[in-house]
Design an enzyme around this catalytic site. Structure first.
Site, short mmCIF file in Angstrom:
data_model
loop_
_atom_site.label_atom_id
_atom_site.label_comp_id
_atom_site.label_asym_id
_atom_site.label_seq_id
_atom_site.Cartn_x
_atom_site.Cartn_y
_atom_site.Cartn_z
N TYR A 240 -3.24 -10.68 -2.08
CA TYR A 240 -4.11 -9.71 -1.06
C TYR A 240 -3.93 -8.33 -1.66
O TYR A 240 -2.85 -7.76 -2.17
CB TYR A 240 -3.20 -10.26 0.23
CG TYR A 240 -4.12 -9.47 1.01
CD1 TYR A 240 -3.37 -7.88 2.18
CD2 TYR A 240 -5.90 -8.88 1.22
CE1 TYR A 240 -3.71 -7.41 3.35
CE2 TYR A 240 -5.91 -8.30 2.30
CZ TYR A 240 -5.26 -7.36 3.36
OH TYR A 240 -6.02 -6.39 3.91
N ASP B 159 0.20 -4.29 -8.65
CA ASP B 159 0.18 -4.41 -6.69
C ASP B 159 1.60 -4.45 -6.75
O ASP B 159 2.12 -6.05 -5.82
CB ASP B 159 -1.04 -5.53 -6.12
CG ASP B 159 -0.59 -4.50 -4.78
OD1 ASP B 159 -1.88 -4.83 -4.02
OD2 ASP B 159 -0.05 -3.54 -4.39
N LYS C 60 4.38 0.52 2.40
CA LYS C 60 5.97 -0.37 3.34
C LYS C 60 7.00 0.62 2.47
O LYS C 60 7.12 1.78 3.48
CB LYS C 60 5.60 -1.94 2.27
CG LYS C 60 4.66 -2.56 3.05
CD LYS C 60 4.35 -3.93 2.73
CE LYS C 60 3.22 -5.04 3.20
NZ LYS C 60 2.67 -4.74 3.90
P1 KE4 Z 1 -1.87 -1.62 4.26
O1 KE4 Z 1 -3.10 -1.57 3.62
O2 KE4 Z 1 -1.32 -3.07 5.58
O3 KE4 Z 1 -1.05 -0.69 4.14
O4 KE4 Z 1 -1.47 -2.41 2.95
C1 KE4 Z 1 -2.49 -3.41 2.29
C2 KE4 Z 1 -1.54 -4.34 1.36
C3 KE4 Z 1 -1.73 -4.12 -0.67
N1 KE4 Z 1 -0.74 -5.27 -0.65
C4 KE4 Z 1 -0.35 -5.70 -0.87
C5 KE4 Z 1 0.17 -6.32 -2.09
C6 KE4 Z 1 -0.12 -5.61 0.60
O5 KE4 Z 1 0.86 -6.80 1.50
C7 KE4 Z 1 -0.91 -5.50 1.62
C8 KE4 Z 1 -0.74 -5.38 3.18
N2 KE4 Z 1 -0.07 -6.80 2.81
C9 KE4 Z 1 -0.23 -7.44 4.44
C10 KE4 Z 1 1.50 -8.32 4.83
N3 KE4 Z 1 0.79 -9.35 3.88
C11 KE4 Z 1 0.05 -6.10 5.82
C12 KE4 Z 1 0.04 -6.63 7.45
C13 KE4 Z 1 -1.06 -6.56 8.15
O6 KE4 Z 1 -2.24 -7.08 7.51
O7 KE4 Z 1 -1.19 -6.42 8.99
#
Ligand code: KE4
Length: 429
Positions: A146, A241, A269
């Site tokens: 993801y 990523d 994060k």
């Molecule tokens: P954000 O747009 O949520 O800050 O980051 C997206 C993203 C990009 N790349 C990786 C590897 C990620 O895990 C994420 C977002 N992680 C999720 C949890 N697996 C965020 C939690 C959510 O979607 O509420």
């Protein structure tokens, strides 16, 4: 004993009246585990408590953001000092370049970077930069990884690996999805075969170097090396990523752990210390294509926000101190040892994957090497385990396809308490 969730229930009805789906991010709605989402009131260190006064050891930690736990004193102090001067200027500040310099020192693959306000924004921008730099439209990703919710990445594998993707969400135009190829994670031969035939069409290959969004799935030996070599041979950019793994699995992230140098890295994060942040960066010859130096456009009102920069600087400064990752590894080892003991003692069909302070207990015999394997998990049993642990004061990710995080604030006693709760929760099996 059943949790008292009276106030959470009331707030859930209230949120459903005003927020789409009651939440600001889908996973928080608890659809994967059922029941009412727990509304959190405050946190300190390894714990937080909900509006009904239930206290939990937290293994979500804002999806990996809080490597020092909730309300870390050093990060709080940095934030208070920053906010007393104002919240946002929309103009350059010293802290942006200072945090960028700290990140570069940890990740030598980055010559220049750009801050944005989320991981999604970082990945979306990195993809556009890769397309602008190479002049190619196609991108390659891996099913089960993801990378945020940008259109190009909400794409599931086409019927055959050679066919291009189809949208995994309404609202993503089919023609967008056709530019995305989603291959099987850890299928090195399938990847090499594709790249030999069509690699020269690919602007980039984007991967979670350690996959943490199908539960934790480790890269097979040789997989990441194959990505690196094939990208170099085809002129495609390799994008790591590291939104989750950056500063999580070590001070130099997964690229340091696995010894692979990507062309671009995306971050988020931890580098914002709990404030909204994302970043992307890489070789100077690529980054110079980004506006205003170059023609690839990307912008953001709150990019490099002074509060996020202050919290991020405090977090990275604290992470650079000796012993932090040693403590995280020791906690991870203790957790792994204890869970493996329970699995063995009870003969449970469960699989534990762990790297450092990241781990997932899969409700499947395993091994788990890709999304197909992860999809076979008993998600109903996971949901029961989630609530059995919540009732024992342990808050896990509300989905089998997420990863648990341990913070530097979790003590040895906290790990012991968690294992005791898991032993009881899994007894029902
Ligand atoms: P954000 O747009 O949520 O800050 O980051 C997206 C993203 C990009 N790349 C990786 C590897 C990620 O895990 C994420 C977002 N992680 C999720 C949890 N697996 C965020 C939690 C959510 O979607 O509420």
């Amino acid at each position: 004993m059943k949790l008292n969730t009276k106030k959470s229930n009331t707030l859930w009805r209230y949120s459903l009246k005003h927020l789409a789906g009651g939440v600001n991010s889908p996973v928080r709605a608890f659809n994967a585990v059922g029941g009412t989402p727990l509304f959190i009131k405050q946190g300190k260190g390894a714990r937080f408590s909900d509006v009904d006064g239930n206290s939990y050891l937290d293994y979500v930690l804002s999806w990996g953001v809080l490597i020092f736990g909730h309300a870390d004193p050093a990060i709080q102090a940095a934030l208070s000092a920053a906010v007393s001067k104002g919240a946002s200027y929309g103009a350059p500040t010293e802290a942006e370049a200072a945090l960028a310099e700290m990140i570069k020192k940890a990740l030598p693959s980055i010559d220049k970077l750009r801050f944005v306000s989320s991981g999604t924004e970082a990945v979306m921008s990195a993809i556009r930069l890769a397309r602008g730099f190479t002049g190619r439209d196609k991108i390659v990703k891996f099913t089960g990884c993801y990378h945020g919710h940008a259109d190009s990445l909400l794409v599931k594998a086409g019927s055959g690996a050679a066919t291009f993707g189809s949208p995994s969400s309404p609202g993503v135009p089919a023609q967008f999805a056709r530019n995305t190829i989603s291959l099987e994670y850890n299928d090195t031969n399938g990847f090499l075969d594709f790249m030999a035939r069509r690699g020269k069409e690919a602007a980039c290959v984007i991967v979670e170097p350690l996959a943490a969004n199908m539960g934790l799935v480790l890269p097979e030996p040789g997989f990441l090396t194959a990505l690196r070599k094939a990208c170099t041979a085809s002129g495609s950019l390799l994008i790591f990523d590291e939104v989750i793994t950056g500063f999580r699995v070590g001070f130099s992230g997964a690229q340091g752990l696995y010894g692979i140098k990507p062309d671009l890295t995306t971050l988020g994060k931890i580098i914002g210390g709990g404030l909204p942040v994302g970043a992307y960066g890489g070789r100077e010859e690529i980054m110079r294509h980004l506006s205003p130096a170059g023609r690839v456009y990307q912008a953001g009102t709150l990019s490099g926000n002074p509060l996020a920069m202050a919290a991020g600087c405090a977090a990275i400064k604290k992470l650079s101190r000796p012993g932090v990752y040693k403590k995280l590894e020791a906690s991870g080892q203790a957790m792994e040892k204890g869970l493996r003991l329970i699995i063995r003692k009870r003969g449970l069909p469960l699989t534990l994957n762990r790297v450092g302070s990241l781990f997932t207990l899969f409700f499947s015999k395993g091994p788990l090497k890709n999304f197909t394997d992860a999809s076979a998990c008993d998600t109903k049993r996971y949901a029961e385990y989630f609530w059995a642990m919540a009732e024992r004061g342990v808050y896990l990710p509300p989905s089998q396809f997420e990863t648990c995080f341990i913070s530097a604030a979790h003590s040895a006693a906290d790990i012991e308490d968690t294992l005791k709760a898991a032993d009881e929760a899994l007894m029902a099996d």
